[in-house]
Design an enzyme around this catalytic site. Structure first.
Site, PDB file in Angstrom:
ATOM      1  N   ASP A  70       0.838  -1.190   0.000  1.00 58.96           N
ATOM      2  CA  ASP A  70       0.000   0.000   0.000  1.00 58.96           C
ATOM      3  C   ASP A  70       0.877   1.245   0.000  1.00 58.96           C
ATOM      4  OD1 ASP A  70       0.878   0.357   2.578  1.00 58.96           O
ATOM      5  OD2 ASP A  70      -1.111   0.365   3.486  1.00 58.96           O
ATOM      6  N   GLU A 102      -5.959   2.135  -0.783  1.00 61.35           N
ATOM      7  CA  GLU A 102      -4.659   2.315  -1.444  1.00 61.35           C
ATOM      8  C   GLU A 102      -3.836   1.031  -1.410  1.00 61.35           C
ATOM      9  OE1 GLU A 102      -4.066   3.714   2.843  1.00 61.35           O
ATOM     10  OE2 GLU A 102      -5.640   3.719   1.324  1.00 61.35           O
ATOM     11  N   ASP A 122      -6.929  10.399  -5.596  1.00 57.60           N
ATOM     12  CA  ASP A 122      -7.345   9.389  -6.575  1.00 57.60           C
ATOM     13  C   ASP A 122      -6.364   9.305  -7.732  1.00 57.60           C
ATOM     14  OD1 ASP A 122      -9.535   8.796  -5.072  1.00 57.60           O
ATOM     15  OD2 ASP A 122     -10.981   9.907  -6.295  1.00 57.60           O
TER      16      ASP A 122
END
Length: 553
Positions: free
Chosen positions: A420, A463, A437
């Site tokens: 992540d 994420e 985003d």
């Protein structure tokens, strides 16, 4: 008296065998045979009473007779419901409600508490005294018959076809017969017994006469004929004209689609030559059709006919005749009339129709292509993440269930990566969710371009991302993991408005499975949960050790 009851029982039994042997047994037949079985019990029990002088056997046969008589009400009600509605299928609760009164009376008859049903006279049941349970049974039976008559009269009023009304009218007559004789027996041989001589066999005779009436009516109207039931159900939904003939060409059914110009009525014999004389038909086609109709009754034949209203107006039909075959035996025919006037109009305008059909075909092909593309898009949307274009978690897990089983069976090494974006909340808080985003999307693009064709990248959530590396050993997995980490670290993401681009790092957990010699899987889903739990632990260890690194468990 014994001979009369025995003769009536044997006659009822013969009818039972006849119905059983000459019909295809459907649910309706089973209900009728149950009703018929209850009818046979009464004369059988009466024979038994007069064949013995032992009281304990006499009471057994008396109980048998009256149990059969009390169950007759239930049998008749059930038979009535199937008679007026061939699709009737009672629920368990409805069956219990219908049989419960008869069952309770039967229990009272057999139990005979305090001689409340019957008691002896001079120690023998040849002469006997009936108690209140008999009158309860009479009341219950009358209730059954009144309710059944109500159903029949209601059905009679709602039916429009003459054959349906005649069939229900015959059923009403039958129930009146089966009630009248037992009531006469009760009046003469029970109520007026002290003053009148005994008249034997009235109830048995009434049962036999009503049963003969039922069988005659059912045969005449073919009420329980499986073929007729199926045909009627189909005919009620057809838009074409249909005539049903029996094996002797008698019209037994026709629907509203048959033209009133045709000289056809239910019950008459269909003369095909007279029928064709009502239409315009090519002479050669007519002769060929009639020849096939007479000489090949088991073959399907058809021809084209027309009704001429005037010189300019014609109505065209396709006349089709086909056999009705059950168990390899022809039992009748169907004659159908399908209106093809519109089709004939199109044929007369063939050029215009051809052009129109070509245009419709092109439109259909275009629609099919659009539908195919839309389905492809829907399939793609179902397995991919809308933001990043990566596969979603559901697709990954489905794919892994198959892949892992194959890998374990053939001892193929593979690896799982879980990573992540480090400190992603700071990116969101600093630049906003739109930039956040974009960071997720650009990071996924960078990782995707650093993978091999066979590798699978999936968004695990938020994420977090997962990479599946098939045919990958430990050294290869470590090399690919470091490459991914470096690509992300060196990836600069522009955010516009004159601001400096953003760079992020990732923390990654790695798990390599390359020692599988003794591994046997019973539950692949549980095994995958264990793998992801381990690689998740490796990810958290990477975060705890300072982030921007790969930890291999």
């Amino acid at each position: 008296m014994t001979g009369l009851d025995l003769s009536l029982f044997l006659f009822l039994f013969a009818i039972f065998i006849y119905v059983f042997a000459t019909n295809i047994i459907t649910t309706q037949h089973k209900v009728y045979l149950l009703f018929h079985f209850f009818m046979m019990i009464w004369p059988l029990g009466q024979v038994g009473v007069h064949l013995t002088d032992q009281p304990h056997l006499q009471i057994f046969y008396i109980n048998t007779s009256f149990v059969g008589l009390s169950m007759l009400g239930f049998g008749w009600l059930l038979f009535t419901k199937f008679l007026v509605n061939v699709t009737y299928r009672p629920s368990r609760r409805a069956l219990i409600c219908m049989v419960l009164p008869s069952l309770l009376v039967s229990i009272g008859v057999v139990w005979n508490p305090w001689n409340a049903f019957v008691s002896t006279l001079d120690g023998s049941y040849e002469e006997r005294i009936y108690g209140p349970i008999l009158w309860v049974m009479v009341a219950v039976l009358l209730s059954y018959y009144v309710y059944s008559l109500r159903i029949l009269f209601k059905a009679y009023g709602s039916r429009k076809l003459p054959q349906d009304r005649a069939r229900i009218a015959n059923a009403i007559t039958g129930i009146i017969i089966i009630v009248a004789f037992p009531m006469l027996d009760l009046l003469l041989n029970v109520v007026l017994a002290p003053w009148l001589p005994v008249i034997p066999g009235l109830t048995s005779l009434g049962i036999v006469l009503s049963d003969l009436y039922f069988v005659f009516s059912l045969k005449k109207h073919r009420s329980l004929d499986l073929v007729k039931i199926a045909q009627q159900d189909v005919m009620d939904t057809l838009s074409v004209g249909m005539i049903v003939l029996d094996e002797h060409d008698h019209v037994i059914e026709m629907n509203q689609g048959v033209s009133p110009r045709m000289p056809i009525s239910v019950g008459e014999t269909l003369n095909m030559e007279d029928l064709l004389s009502c239409f315009s038909i090519d002479p050669e086609s007519k002769e060929a059709f009639l020849h096939a109709y007479r000489t090949s009754p088991s073959q399907r034949i058809q021809t084209e006919i027309a009704i001429e209203y005037d010189e300019m107006l014609k109505q065209y039909f396709t006349l089709h005749v086909g056999p009705i075959i059950v168990n390899g035996r022809r039992i009748g025919k169907t004659v159908t009339f399908q209106d093809i006037s519109e089709l004939k109009c199109h044929i007369l305008k063939s050029q215009e129709q051809y052009s129109s059909m070509q245009e419709r075909n092109r439109a259909l092909i275009y629609m099919q292509d659009e539908l195919f593309q839309a389905n492809r898009k829907l399939e793609q949307m179902a397995i991919t993440d809308s933001l990043t274009g990566c596969y979603n978690r559901r697709f990954l897990m489905q794919q892994l269930e198959h892949e892992v089983l194959t890998n374990i069976r053939y001892k193929i090494p593979f690896a799982l990566l879980l990573f992540d974006i480090d400190l992603f909340k700071i990116v969101n808080d600093t630049y906003g969710h739109v930039v956040g985003d974009e960071v997720i999307r650009r990071t996924a693009d960078a990782v995707r371009h650093s993978l091999r064709r066979t590798d699978i990248l999936a968004r695990y959530g938020g994420e977090e991302f997962t990479v599946y590396l098939p045919h990958t050993n430990k050294e290869q997995a470590e090399m690919l993991a470091q490459r991914i980490r470096e690509v992300v670290e060196n990836n600069e993401i522009p955010i516009g408005r004159g601001r400096a681009p953003v760079s992020v790092t990732i923390s990654m957990g790695m798990l390599v499975v390359d020692e599988q010699s003794d591994l046997h899987l019973d539950d692949v889903k549980s095994y995958l949960r264990d793998l992801f739990a381990k690689v998740d632990s490796a990810l958290y260890k990477a975060k705890d050790n300072g982030r921007n690194r790969v930890v291999n468990l």
